[in-house]
Motif scaffolding. Structure first.
Motif, PDB file in Angstrom:
ATOM      1  N   SER A   6       5.665  -3.048  -0.898  1.00  0.00           N
ATOM      2  CA  SER A   6       7.024  -3.055  -1.439  1.00  0.00           C
ATOM      3  C   SER A   6       7.143  -3.605  -2.857  1.00  0.00           C
ATOM      4  O   SER A   6       8.245  -3.854  -3.316  1.00  0.00           O
ATOM      5  N   GLY A   7       6.067  -3.798  -3.574  1.00  0.00           N
ATOM      6  CA  GLY A   7       6.138  -4.232  -4.962  1.00  0.00           C
ATOM      7  C   GLY A   7       6.256  -5.728  -5.125  1.00  0.00           C
ATOM      8  O   GLY A   7       6.325  -6.482  -4.151  1.00  0.00           O
ATOM      9  N   PRO A   8       6.296  -6.202  -6.385  1.00  0.00           N
ATOM     10  CA  PRO A   8       6.351  -7.638  -6.643  1.00  0.00           C
ATOM     11  C   PRO A   8       7.680  -8.266  -6.249  1.00  0.00           C
ATOM     12  O   PRO A   8       8.731  -7.660  -6.372  1.00  0.00           O
ATOM     13  N   SER A   9       7.596  -9.509  -5.794  1.00  0.00           N
ATOM     14  CA  SER A   9       8.780 -10.239  -5.359  1.00  0.00           C
ATOM     15  C   SER A   9       8.618 -11.700  -5.758  1.00  0.00           C
ATOM     16  O   SER A   9       7.598 -12.306  -5.472  1.00  0.00           O
ATOM     17  N   PHE A  10       9.621 -12.240  -6.431  1.00  0.00           N
ATOM     18  CA  PHE A  10       9.622 -13.646  -6.816  1.00  0.00           C
ATOM     19  C   PHE A  10      10.677 -14.326  -5.968  1.00  0.00           C
ATOM     20  O   PHE A  10      11.862 -14.260  -6.284  1.00  0.00           O
ATOM     21  N   PRO A  12      12.276 -14.475  -1.891  1.00  0.00           N
ATOM     22  CA  PRO A  12      12.753 -13.343  -1.091  1.00  0.00           C
ATOM     23  C   PRO A  12      13.763 -12.439  -1.795  1.00  0.00           C
ATOM     24  O   PRO A  12      13.804 -11.252  -1.550  1.00  0.00           O
ATOM     25  N   ASP A  13      14.578 -13.014  -2.693  1.00  0.00           N
ATOM     26  CA  ASP A  13      15.561 -12.143  -3.346  1.00  0.00           C
ATOM     27  C   ASP A  13      15.890 -12.534  -4.778  1.00  0.00           C
ATOM     28  O   ASP A  13      16.711 -11.914  -5.413  1.00  0.00           O
ATOM     29  N   ALA A  14      15.239 -13.578  -5.345  1.00  0.00           N
ATOM     30  CA  ALA A  14      15.545 -13.989  -6.716  1.00  0.00           C
ATOM     31  C   ALA A  14      15.251 -12.863  -7.699  1.00  0.00           C
ATOM     32  O   ALA A  14      16.040 -12.560  -8.577  1.00  0.00           O
ATOM     33  N   LEU A  15      14.108 -12.220  -7.563  1.00  0.00           N
ATOM     34  CA  LEU A  15      13.762 -11.040  -8.362  1.00  0.00           C
ATOM     35  C   LEU A  15      12.850 -10.181  -7.519  1.00  0.00           C
ATOM     36  O   LEU A  15      11.748 -10.588  -7.161  1.00  0.00           O
ATOM     37  N   VAL A  16      13.311  -8.999  -7.185  1.00  0.00           N
ATOM     38  CA  VAL A  16      12.547  -8.075  -6.349  1.00  0.00           C
ATOM     39  C   VAL A  16      12.483  -6.731  -7.062  1.00  0.00           C
ATOM     40  O   VAL A  16      13.504  -6.206  -7.515  1.00  0.00           O
ATOM     41  N   ILE A  17      11.267  -6.189  -7.167  1.00  0.00           N
ATOM     42  CA  ILE A  17      11.068  -4.874  -7.763  1.00  0.00           C
ATOM     43  C   ILE A  17      10.375  -4.018  -6.702  1.00  0.00           C
ATOM     44  O   ILE A  17       9.158  -4.017  -6.585  1.00  0.00           O
ATOM     45  N   PRO A  18      11.165  -3.299  -5.887  1.00  0.00           N
ATOM     46  CA  PRO A  18      10.602  -2.599  -4.733  1.00  0.00           C
ATOM     47  C   PRO A  18       9.630  -1.464  -5.067  1.00  0.00           C
ATOM     48  O   PRO A  18       8.778  -1.131  -4.275  1.00  0.00           O
ATOM     49  N   MET A  19       9.765  -0.848  -6.237  1.00  0.00           N
ATOM     50  CA  MET A  19       8.912   0.260  -6.658  1.00  0.00           C
ATOM     51  C   MET A  19       8.881   1.379  -5.619  1.00  0.00           C
ATOM     52  O   MET A  19       7.848   1.965  -5.349  1.00  0.00           O
ATOM     53  N   GLY A  20      10.034   1.673  -5.054  1.00  0.00           N
ATOM     54  CA  GLY A  20      10.129   2.722  -4.044  1.00  0.00           C
ATOM     55  C   GLY A  20      10.047   4.111  -4.651  1.00  0.00           C
ATOM     56  O   GLY A  20      10.368   4.328  -5.821  1.00  0.00           O
ATOM     57  N   ARG A  28      16.188  -5.827  -8.338  1.00  0.00           N
ATOM     58  CA  ARG A  28      17.334  -6.528  -7.753  1.00  0.00           C
ATOM     59  C   ARG A  28      17.169  -8.032  -7.922  1.00  0.00           C
ATOM     60  O   ARG A  28      16.063  -8.544  -7.931  1.00  0.00           O
ATOM     61  N   SER A  29      18.296  -8.710  -8.001  1.00  0.00           N
ATOM     62  CA  SER A  29      18.266 -10.163  -8.094  1.00  0.00           C
ATOM     63  C   SER A  29      19.496 -10.754  -7.425  1.00  0.00           C
ATOM     64  O   SER A  29      20.611 -10.308  -7.639  1.00  0.00           O
ATOM     65  N   LYS A  30      19.256 -11.750  -6.607  1.00  0.00           N
ATOM     66  CA  LYS A  30      20.336 -12.549  -6.031  1.00  0.00           C
ATOM     67  C   LYS A  30      19.793 -13.965  -5.894  1.00  0.00           C
ATOM     68  O   LYS A  30      18.877 -14.213  -5.119  1.00  0.00           O
ATOM     69  N   LYS A  55      13.754  -0.454 -17.885  1.00  0.00           N
ATOM     70  CA  LYS A  55      13.339   0.458 -18.946  1.00  0.00           C
ATOM     71  C   LYS A  55      11.817   0.512 -19.016  1.00  0.00           C
ATOM     72  O   LYS A  55      11.239   1.532 -19.350  1.00  0.00           O
ATOM     73  N   ASP A  56      11.183  -0.621 -18.720  1.00  0.00           N
ATOM     74  CA  ASP A  56       9.741  -0.731 -18.870  1.00  0.00           C
ATOM     75  C   ASP A  56       9.224  -1.772 -17.884  1.00  0.00           C
ATOM     76  O   ASP A  56       9.907  -2.757 -17.608  1.00  0.00           O
ATOM     77  N   LEU A  57       8.050  -1.560 -17.359  1.00  0.00           N
ATOM     78  CA  LEU A  57       7.399  -2.523 -16.482  1.00  0.00           C
ATOM     79  C   LEU A  57       5.919  -2.518 -16.816  1.00  0.00           C
ATOM     80  O   LEU A  57       5.275  -1.472 -16.756  1.00  0.00           O
ATOM     81  N   LYS A  58       5.403  -3.656 -17.216  1.00  0.00           N
ATOM     82  CA  LYS A  58       3.988  -3.768 -17.548  1.00  0.00           C
ATOM     83  C   LYS A  58       3.296  -4.569 -16.464  1.00  0.00           C
ATOM     84  O   LYS A  58       3.787  -5.614 -16.043  1.00  0.00           O
ATOM     85  N   VAL A  59       2.158  -4.098 -16.043  1.00  0.00           N
ATOM     86  CA  VAL A  59       1.372  -4.761 -15.015  1.00  0.00           C
ATOM     87  C   VAL A  59       0.025  -5.128 -15.622  1.00  0.00           C
ATOM     88  O   VAL A  59      -0.649  -4.280 -16.197  1.00  0.00           O
ATOM     89  N   PHE A  60      -0.335  -6.386 -15.509  1.00  0.00           N
ATOM     90  CA  PHE A  60      -1.613  -6.863 -16.014  1.00  0.00           C
ATOM     91  C   PHE A  60      -2.481  -7.233 -14.814  1.00  0.00           C
ATOM     92  O   PHE A  60      -2.033  -7.939 -13.922  1.00  0.00           O
ATOM     93  N   HIS A  61      -3.697  -6.758 -14.801  1.00  0.00           N
ATOM     94  CA  HIS A  61      -4.579  -7.060 -13.678  1.00  0.00           C
ATOM     95  C   HIS A  61      -6.006  -7.217 -14.175  1.00  0.00           C
ATOM     96  O   HIS A  61      -6.358  -6.746 -15.258  1.00  0.00           O
ATOM     97  N   GLY A  62      -6.824  -7.852 -13.387  1.00  0.00           N
ATOM     98  CA  GLY A  62      -8.219  -8.050 -13.750  1.00  0.00           C
ATOM     99  C   GLY A  62      -9.079  -6.894 -13.265  1.00  0.00           C
ATOM    100  O   GLY A  62      -8.710  -6.151 -12.359  1.00  0.00           O
ATOM    101  N   VAL A  63     -10.230  -6.764 -13.891  1.00  0.00           N
ATOM    102  CA  VAL A  63     -11.223  -5.777 -13.479  1.00  0.00           C
ATOM    103  C   VAL A  63     -12.474  -6.563 -13.110  1.00  0.00           C
ATOM    104  O   VAL A  63     -13.002  -7.319 -13.923  1.00  0.00           O
ATOM    105  N   TYR A  64     -12.924  -6.405 -11.883  1.00  0.00           N
ATOM    106  CA  TYR A  64     -14.029  -7.198 -11.384  1.00  0.00           C
ATOM    107  C   TYR A  64     -15.156  -6.296 -10.907  1.00  0.00           C
ATOM    108  O   TYR A  64     -14.924  -5.220 -10.346  1.00  0.00           O
ATOM    109  N   GLU A  65     -16.375  -6.765 -11.132  1.00  0.00           N
ATOM    110  CA  GLU A  65     -17.565  -6.045 -10.670  1.00  0.00           C
ATOM    111  C   GLU A  65     -17.709  -6.208  -9.163  1.00  0.00           C
ATOM    112  O   GLU A  65     -17.183  -7.159  -8.574  1.00  0.00           O
ATOM    113  N   GLU A  66     -18.422  -5.322  -8.542  1.00  0.00           N
ATOM    114  CA  GLU A  66     -18.707  -5.408  -7.114  1.00  0.00           C
ATOM    115  C   GLU A  66     -19.369  -6.753  -6.820  1.00  0.00           C
ATOM    116  O   GLU A  66     -20.344  -7.137  -7.470  1.00  0.00           O
TER     117      GLU A  66
END
Length: 81
Positions: A6-10, A12-20, A28-30, A55-66
């Protein structure tokens, strides 16, 4: 939390980006009782509206070797002792 289903969530409801599939840019934010209300009295990061279209969503992630150690994989964010 990054929830694969269901995407990133900060909190339960402060900031939710469901990416549905039906609305992938929805955010959403409450802000609950642990947060102060904003100066205008609203309880959402987005002011009067509790949801917005990103308008924009950037995702930063690591790349790891096996077999390489991935930091924080042993973290217990919800451990109850």
């Amino acid at each position: 939390m990054d929830l694969p289903e269901s995407g990133p969530s900060f909190s339960p409801d402060a900031l939710v980006i469901p990416m549905g599939q039906d609305n992938p840019r929805l955010a959403r934010s409450k802000l609950g009782s642990y947060y102060e209300r904003l100066p205008d009295g609203t309880n959402s990061l987005f002011g009067k509206d509790s949801s917005v279209q990103l308008k924009d969503l950037k995702v930063f992630h690591g790349v790891y070797e096996e077999g390489e150690y991935i930091p924080f994989t042993d973290a217990e964010p919800f451990a109850l002792y």
